[in-house]
Design an enzyme around this catalytic site. Structure first.
Site, mmCIF file in Angstrom:
data_model
loop_
_atom_site.group_PDB
_atom_site.id
_atom_site.type_symbol
_atom_site.label_atom_id
_atom_site.label_comp_id
_atom_site.label_asym_id
_atom_site.label_seq_id
_atom_site.Cartn_x
_atom_site.Cartn_y
_atom_site.Cartn_z
ATOM 1 N N TYR A 1 -2.018 -0.033 10.280
ATOM 2 C CA TYR A 1 -2.214 -0.695 8.981
ATOM 3 C C TYR A 1 -0.930 -0.595 8.155
ATOM 4 O O TYR A 1 -0.434 -1.588 7.608
ATOM 5 C CB TYR A 1 -3.387 -0.040 8.235
ATOM 6 N N SER B 1 0.822 -1.210 0.000
ATOM 7 C CA SER B 1 0.000 0.000 0.000
ATOM 8 C C SER B 1 0.859 1.264 0.000
ATOM 9 O O SER B 1 1.973 1.276 0.543
ATOM 10 C CB SER B 1 -0.867 -0.051 1.262
HETATM 11 N N1 LIG Z 1 -8.529 -0.720 -1.914
HETATM 12 C C1 LIG Z 1 -7.460 0.047 -1.781
HETATM 13 O O1 LIG Z 1 -7.508 1.263 -1.958
HETATM 14 C C2 LIG Z 1 -6.108 -0.554 -1.446
HETATM 15 C C3 LIG Z 1 -4.985 0.288 -1.427
HETATM 16 C C4 LIG Z 1 -3.756 -0.255 -1.095
HETATM 17 C C5 LIG Z 1 -3.621 -1.597 -0.837
HETATM 18 N N2 LIG Z 1 -4.735 -2.397 -0.850
HETATM 19 C C6 LIG Z 1 -4.564 -3.808 -0.540
HETATM 20 O O2 LIG Z 1 -5.120 -4.586 -1.595
HETATM 21 C C7 LIG Z 1 -5.664 -5.808 -1.058
HETATM 22 C C8 LIG Z 1 -7.117 -5.958 -1.473
HETATM 23 O O3 LIG Z 1 -7.845 -4.840 -0.970
HETATM 24 P P1 LIG Z 1 -9.406 -4.641 -1.228
HETATM 25 O O4 LIG Z 1 -9.654 -3.185 -1.200
HETATM 26 O O5 LIG Z 1 -9.838 -5.468 -2.374
HETATM 27 O O6 LIG Z 1 -9.973 -5.244 0.153
HETATM 28 P P2 LIG Z 1 -11.199 -6.251 0.402
HETATM 29 O O7 LIG Z 1 -11.430 -6.227 1.877
HETATM 30 O O8 LIG Z 1 -12.331 -5.922 -0.484
HETATM 31 O O9 LIG Z 1 -10.590 -7.652 -0.017
HETATM 32 C C9 LIG Z 1 -9.821 -8.452 0.863
HETATM 33 C C10 LIG Z 1 -10.415 -9.857 0.840
HETATM 34 O O10 LIG Z 1 -9.614 -10.675 1.694
HETATM 35 C C11 LIG Z 1 -10.483 -11.577 2.375
HETATM 36 N N3 LIG Z 1 -9.837 -12.001 3.625
HETATM 37 C C12 LIG Z 1 -9.581 -11.245 4.718
HETATM 38 N N4 LIG Z 1 -9.049 -12.002 5.682
HETATM 39 C C13 LIG Z 1 -8.958 -13.262 5.189
HETATM 40 C C14 LIG Z 1 -8.503 -14.497 5.742
HETATM 41 N N5 LIG Z 1 -8.053 -14.551 7.003
HETATM 42 N N6 LIG Z 1 -8.536 -15.599 4.967
HETATM 43 C C15 LIG Z 1 -9.008 -15.545 3.701
HETATM 44 N N7 LIG Z 1 -9.471 -14.398 3.126
HETATM 45 C C16 LIG Z 1 -9.439 -13.271 3.871
HETATM 46 C C17 LIG Z 1 -11.725 -10.729 2.667
HETATM 47 O O11 LIG Z 1 -12.867 -11.531 2.932
HETATM 48 C C18 LIG Z 1 -11.845 -9.910 1.385
HETATM 49 O O12 LIG Z 1 -12.714 -10.532 0.467
HETATM 50 C C19 LIG Z 1 -5.453 -5.722 0.452
HETATM 51 O O13 LIG Z 1 -4.261 -6.390 0.756
HETATM 52 C C20 LIG Z 1 -5.304 -4.246 0.722
HETATM 53 O O14 LIG Z 1 -4.560 -3.986 1.884
HETATM 54 C C21 LIG Z 1 -5.976 -1.907 -1.156
#
Ligand SMILES: NC(=O)c1ccc[n+]([C@@H]2O[C@H](COP(=O)([O-])OP(=O)(O)OC[C@H]3O[C@@H](n4cnc5c(N)ncnc54)[C@H](O)[C@@H]3O)[C@@H](O)[C@H]2O)c1
Length: 314
Positions: A152, A127
């Site tokens: 985070y 991130s």
């Molecule tokens: N959305 C953003 O702006 C953003 C920015 C930077 C980084 N990220 C990173 O990208 C990745 C995806 O983000 P997102 O926005 O799609 O989030 P999201 O919460 O929509 O997706 C994460 C998924 O991981 C699953 N998950 C969580 N814990 C779990 C576990 N213990 N076992 C199995 N599955 C599990 C959740 O159910 C969810 O479906 C994350 O690592 C997040 O930190 C996102």
């Protein structure tokens, strides 16, 4: 390629998996439908992925070592794209320890299983928050120093370090992608753009925190392009920013919404601890090394989000 996508029922994962399936990759999704936000929404997202093709779905909690091992025993994966995490800066201030479990321990489980089962390429979703509070200039990949401002961000920074150490131990190809504030249809409901769009579509006021903030908002299709580009690149161990490449001030973001909701009401709230003032991705490395090019401007992106919200309430 045989690709395992962790967190594939989530926002980024569901968009990415649709693209991978359209390109005929053999996709396995693992997700536990974590309750951080409505699991029903994640199930709906998976239904949409099904329209792109068939995939194997495993419901498992990857924080559980045994469950993680079982996932990796189902077949030999070429690539693992590790998206599963507990996201959210504000929640991490309230529940810092949870982030050690989800974002560090779970990542170690995935890295260890990937190494032990001979996965060739691990792609880790990091991130922009790992840069801390220093975005008065474009942030290049080598500008991290660990001085982050939220639990985070600390967990992502720590997880990046574990990625490097397991790459060294097992020799798989490692790509760390630092995503910058991702938005688009089905974006996580705790984030500003989807929250604004949802509330404004119902005629409700929106809240903004602090002043003088800006973010390098990146449309989901650009993020998917970035992941796709790294899938087809050879290197040993590299980190790339995947962003739009331009900071957008809160005022400019609100102006883009005001075009659709001219009477919108904005409530000013105090600064939220854990938030950075600004983010700004230097995407030169991704452009030169991956051929990545961000395409969707904030104006077009907000229009797409507003149309999507409208189609949900039809
Ligand atoms: N959305 C953003 O702006 C953003 C920015 C930077 C980084 N990220 C990173 O990208 C990745 C995806 O983000 P997102 O926005 O799609 O989030 P999201 O919460 O929509 O997706 C994460 C998924 O991981 C699953 N998950 C969580 N814990 C779990 C576990 N213990 N076992 C199995 N599955 C599990 C959740 O159910 C969810 O479906 C994350 O690592 C997040 O930190 C996102």
């Amino acid at each position: 390629m045989r690709i395992l996508v962790t967190g594939g029922a989530g926002f980024i994962g569901s968009h990415l998996c649709s693209r991978l399936l359209r390109e005929n990759h053999e996709v396995t999704i693992v997700d536990n439908f974590d309750p951080y936000y409505d699991p029903g929404r994640k199930k709906k997202q998976l239904e949409l992925v099904k329209r792109a093709g068939n995939f194997q779905f495993i419901q498992a909690d990857l924080m559980d070592k045994q469950a993680c091992r079982k996932v990796f025993q189902t077949k030999r994966f070429d690539v693992v794209i590790h998206l599963a995490a507990l996201p959210g800066v504000a929640y991490s201030v309230k529940e810092p320890l949870a982030y050690v479990h989800y974002d560090i321990e779970m990542t170690i489980n995935v890295l260890k299983c990937a190494g032990e089962t001979g996965v060739s390429h691990v792609i880790f979703s990091s991130s922009s928050s790992v840069y801390g509070n220093k975005a008065d200039k474009p942030l290049a990949e080598d500008m991290v120093d660990g001085k982050v401002v939220s639990p985070y961000a600390a967990s992502k920074y720590g997880a990046e370090s574990f990625c490097h150490s397991f790459q060294h131990l097992y020799g798989f190809q490692l790509s760390i992608l630092r995503f910058f504030t991702v938005y688009g249809p089905w974006a996580r409901p705790d984030m500003a753009i989807p929250k604004f769009a949802e509330r404004l579509s119902k005629g409700l006021p929106i809240e903004i925190y602090g002043s003088g903030t800006s973010r390098d908002y990146t449309y989901i299709d650009d993020i998917v392009d970035g992941v796709h580009a790294v899938l087809n690149t050879n290197h040993e161990n590299e980190t790339f920013n995947i962003g739009y490449g331009e900071p957008i001030s809160m005022e400019r973001l609100l102006d883009n919404f005001r075009k659709f909701y001219p009477d919108m009401e904005v409530i000013q709230k105090p600064w939220r601890t854990g938030d950075v003032v600004s983010t700004w991705a230097d995407i030169a490395k991704a452009e030169t090394r991956l051929g990545y090019k961000s395409k969707v401007s904030i104006k077009d992106g907000i229009e797409k989000v507003v149309r999507w919200i409208g189609s949900c309430s039809d």
